[in-house]
Scaffold this motif. Structure first.
Motif, PDB file in Angstrom:
ATOM      1  N   ASP A 105       0.861  -1.188   0.000  1.00 19.23           N
ATOM      2  CA  ASP A 105       0.000   0.000   0.000  1.00 19.23           C
ATOM      3  C   ASP A 105       0.894   1.234   0.000  1.00 19.23           C
ATOM      4  O   ASP A 105       1.765   1.361   0.870  1.00 19.23           O
ATOM      5  N   HIS A 168      -2.189   2.071   9.251  1.00 19.65           N
ATOM      6  CA  HIS A 168      -2.721   0.764   9.661  1.00 19.65           C
ATOM      7  C   HIS A 168      -1.679  -0.325   9.477  1.00 19.65           C
ATOM      8  O   HIS A 168      -0.728  -0.160   8.711  1.00 19.65           O
ATOM      9  N   HIS A 175      -6.027  -3.786   5.708  1.00 18.91           N
ATOM     10  CA  HIS A 175      -6.063  -2.987   6.931  1.00 18.91           C
ATOM     11  C   HIS A 175      -6.061  -3.916   8.137  1.00 18.91           C
ATOM     12  O   HIS A 175      -7.013  -4.649   8.354  1.00 18.91           O
ATOM     13  N   ALA A 199       1.444   0.657   7.411  1.00 19.87           N
ATOM     14  CA  ALA A 199       1.395   1.746   6.439  1.00 19.87           C
ATOM     15  C   ALA A 199       1.329   3.041   7.227  1.00 19.87           C
ATOM     16  O   ALA A 199       0.433   3.222   8.057  1.00 19.87           O
ATOM     17  N   GLU A 201       0.841   7.004   6.724  1.00 26.24           N
ATOM     18  CA  GLU A 201       0.262   7.766   5.613  1.00 26.24           C
ATOM     19  C   GLU A 201      -0.309   9.115   6.045  1.00 26.24           C
ATOM     20  O   GLU A 201      -1.524   9.281   6.150  1.00 26.24           O
ATOM     21  N   GLU A 232       2.377   7.956   1.412  1.00 23.96           N
ATOM     22  CA  GLU A 232       2.274   6.725   2.211  1.00 23.96           C
ATOM     23  C   GLU A 232       3.323   5.703   1.803  1.00 23.96           C
ATOM     24  O   GLU A 232       3.541   5.480   0.608  1.00 23.96           O
TER      25      GLU A 232
HETATM   26 MG    MG Z   1      -3.099   2.732   3.636  1.00 21.65          MG
END
Ligand code: MG
Ligand code: MG
Length: 259
Positions: A105, A168, A175, A199, A201, A232
């Motif tokens: 991500d 997350h 997630h 992640a 972000e 991110e």
């Molecule tokens: Mg994300």
């Protein structure tokens, strides 16, 4: 429940995260006035599938596309459409990939054509805030140390931090726990241990921190309609220094050659 990853799992998350990074770079080549976000979305989906991945967002809670595309005052979760982009726009693109059962991500905010200097500054500081957060993501620290680092850098530069949307955990699910807020207090929250993949972000606003959600059920905008930026990375917590599993190198290379 927090899942700490094995080195084998981290390797797979890295593979997915690098595919996200390269997908961003493919899209970055095409970002210019006149292109539509639906065109960018199509290129992203094809590139991901050609490289053995599956778009991570498409179908997630019913999201219709591969990319989240969020121009100007849109913060995140914008849906691709057929409106040509105009010079002076900033465009936050968020991309996820699932490959070999694991997600990656990463998000980046792009300039379309000629962008005003104060908006360029917002992008620069948001990107810096991300790296400040990553510097704090080391074993022994706590989640609050990451948020504090992001928030401190953004606010000292005169910007505000979105509260309602957070980073997350990343793994077999897009997630996972824990939540990784972009604000916080040092020494608070979940203790960071090696093998935690998250992640980070930052969503940083030029005006007020408050946001609104559009009737489409997805798009988030700033409440005052001033610009917002989003950067991110997917990272793994290590001793001494976090390892960044995604990458902006491919994007930076494309952008350098465009200018
Ligand atoms: Mg994300
Ligand atoms: Mg993302």
């Amino acid at each position: 429940m927090i899942y700490y990853k094995t080195e084998e799992e981290i390797e797979l998350i890295k593979e997915s995260s690098l595919l996200v990074a390269k997908t961003h770079a493919e899209v970055a080549k095409l970002i210019q006035p006149g292109v539509t976000t639906l065109e960018l979305d199509k290129v992203a989906e094809e590139f991901i599938r050609d490289h053995g991945g599956v778009p991570g967002f498409k179908g997630y809670s019913g999201f219709p596309n591969t990319l989240c595309v969020s121009p100007n005052e849109e913060v995140v979760h914008g849906i691709p459409n057929s409106t040509p982009l105009e010079s002076g726009t900033i465009l936050s693109l968020d991309c996820g990939v699932k490959k070999n059962g694991f997600f990656g991500d990463s998000a980046f905010t792009y300039e379309v054509g000629e962008v005003a200097q104060d908006v360029k500054d917002l992008l620069k500081v948001t990107r810096e805030s991300l790296y400040k957060g990553i510097e704090a993501a080391v074993a022994g620290n706590r989640i609050g140390d990451i948020g504090y680092a992001v928030q401190n850098h953004a606010e000292r530069n005169g910007y505000t931090v979105v509260r309602e949307l957070v980073g997350h955990g990343v793994g077999a699910n897009l997630h996972e726990s824990p939540e990784v807020p972009n604000y916080g207090k040092r020494g608070r929250g979940v203790k960071l241990q090696e093998g935690l993949v998250i992640a980070i972000e930052p969503m940083i606003n030029m005006g007020v921190k408050e946001i609104i959600q559009l009737n489409d059920g997805w798009t988030i905008k700033t409440a005052d309609l001033k610009p917002s930026a989003h950067f991110e990375h997917t990272v793994v917590v290590r001793k001494g220094k976090a390892e960044i599993l995604s990458s902006f190198e491919f994007i930076d290379e494309v952008l350098k050659n465009k200018n």
